[in-house]
Design a protein around this motif. Structure first.
Motif, PDB file in Angstrom:
ATOM      1  N   ALA A  62     -31.633  20.128  10.482  1.00 56.29           N
ATOM      2  CA  ALA A  62     -32.568  20.873  11.504  1.00 56.29           C
ATOM      3  C   ALA A  62     -34.013  20.348  11.459  1.00 56.29           C
ATOM      4  N   ASN A  63     -34.770  20.370  12.463  1.00 53.71           N
ATOM      5  CA  ASN A  63     -36.139  19.716  12.566  1.00 53.71           C
ATOM      6  C   ASN A  63     -36.404  18.243  11.975  1.00 53.71           C
ATOM      7  N   ASN A  64     -35.114  17.728  12.054  1.00 52.02           N
ATOM      8  CA  ASN A  64     -35.162  16.395  11.258  1.00 52.02           C
ATOM      9  C   ASN A  64     -36.085  15.408  12.441  1.00 52.02           C
ATOM     10  N   VAL A  65     -36.729  14.318  11.816  1.00 53.59           N
ATOM     11  CA  VAL A  65     -37.077  13.506  13.031  1.00 53.59           C
ATOM     12  C   VAL A  65     -36.415  11.908  12.945  1.00 53.59           C
ATOM     13  N   VAL A  66     -36.353  11.488  14.228  1.00 56.88           N
ATOM     14  CA  VAL A  66     -36.177  10.096  14.287  1.00 56.88           C
ATOM     15  C   VAL A  66     -37.361   9.275  13.694  1.00 56.88           C
ATOM     16  N   GLN A  76     -33.026   5.216  13.735  1.00 57.67           N
ATOM     17  CA  GLN A  76     -32.586   5.665  12.700  1.00 57.67           C
ATOM     18  C   GLN A  76     -33.092   7.022  12.363  1.00 57.67           C
ATOM     19  N   MET A  77     -32.309   7.847  11.683  1.00 59.02           N
ATOM     20  CA  MET A  77     -32.807   9.304  11.379  1.00 59.02           C
ATOM     21  C   MET A  77     -32.177   9.892  10.155  1.00 59.02           C
ATOM     22  N   GLY A  78     -32.408  11.138   9.860  1.00 62.27           N
ATOM     23  CA  GLY A  78     -31.779  11.841   8.800  1.00 62.27           C
ATOM     24  C   GLY A  78     -32.318  11.919   7.444  1.00 62.27           C
ATOM     25  N   GLY A  79     -33.772  11.560   7.318  1.00 62.79           N
ATOM     26  CA  GLY A  79     -34.478  11.356   6.307  1.00 62.79           C
ATOM     27  C   GLY A  79     -35.670  12.264   5.937  1.00 62.79           C
TER      28      GLY A  79
END
Length: 266
Positions: A62-66, A76-79
């Motif tokens: 939630a509220n993750n950033v590419v 890429q995302m998820g970090g």
């Protein structure tokens, strides 16, 4: 009769090994520029999928950033998470998942990112392949673990993200895609905010039956044993697989069994 039954059993075993039995959980990645759905390959890469779903179900995305976009390569995302402040917060990660290098990094597949030189280091970060990256990503660092595929017209959303201007904020954010942000903004050290980031509002499971889209036929990673190493790794990641070796072993086993049977009947 017995001889035909034996041969039939061997052929059945071989055919099951050649094609992946695809069962799937389907998730929806919801972003501020559009949503896209992903078919997860639960049975082909079970540990990777379970790891990913642990983060999904915990709300970690939630509220993750590419945070990375390389045109013609990956998004890429998820970090990293945006919590109304910059720099971004890092996602809290659990134990790394064991690499499952079974499938090929073709356009539209999603795969885990991991640390260079450590095949079993994937945690929360993942990427979408924008092109056929098999020759680059399938062989190196144990191969990049493909664990899902974008469905329908979902790649239109991913391509739109890839077409955004990118800015260098250093480290893992050296190729950060931003909306409504200009070179002038960067020169004047304007701090990006939620109007600029490509924010993933959430990733949710929309179908957990594991038989959805069973007609998909993901390609096996056939390059896992090649030795080529390329310098274009996704930041933090690699994965791939060796189904061709299993096929050869099964053929050999079938021939041995058949020869032994013929000797006994002669």
């Amino acid at each position: 009769m017995k001889n035909n039954l034996l041969l039939g059993f061997c052929l059945l075993t071989l055919s099951l090994s050649v094609s992946h039995i695809v069962k799937a959980t389907v998730v929806e990645v919801r972003t501020v520029v559009g949503d896209f759905q992903v078919n997860l390959f639960d049975d082909v890469t079970p540990q990777t999928v379970n790891n990913f779903l642990d983060y999904v179900n915990s709300g970690a995305y939630a509220n993750n950033v590419v945070h990375r976009s390389v045109p013609g390569f990956v998004v890429q995302m998820g970090g990293f998470t945006y919590n109304n402040a910059f720099p971004l917060d890092e996602v809290a990660t659990g134990a790394p998942v064991v690499n499952e290098p079974e499938l090929s990094n073709l356009r539209g597949t999603i795969a885990m990112a991991k640390l260079s030189g450590n095949p079993d280091s994937a945690t929360s970060q993942f990427f979408v392949n924008l092109e056929n990256n098999a020759t680059v990503l399938d062989p190196q660092n144990g191969g990049f673990s493909v664990f899902g595929q974008v469905l329908g017209n979902g790649m239109e959303v991913v391509d739109a993200i890839a077409n955004l201007s990118r800015f260098n904020f250093g480290g893992a954010l050296a190729e950060l895609p931003l909306r409504d942000y200009s070179t002038t903004d960067a020169t004047n050290n304007v701090v990006p905010n939620d109007d600029n980031f490509v924010i993933i509002t959430d990733i949710v499971v929309i179908d957990a039956t594991r038989v959805t889209n069973s007609d998909l036929n993901p390609a096996s990673n056939t390059l896992i044993d090649s030795s080529s190493e390329q310098p274009t790794n996704p930041d933090g990641g690699d994965s791939s697989g060796g189904g061709s070796i299993n096929i050869v072993l099964l053929i050999g086993l079938a021939l041995i069994i058949r020869l032994r049977y013929l000797r006994k009947t002669n």
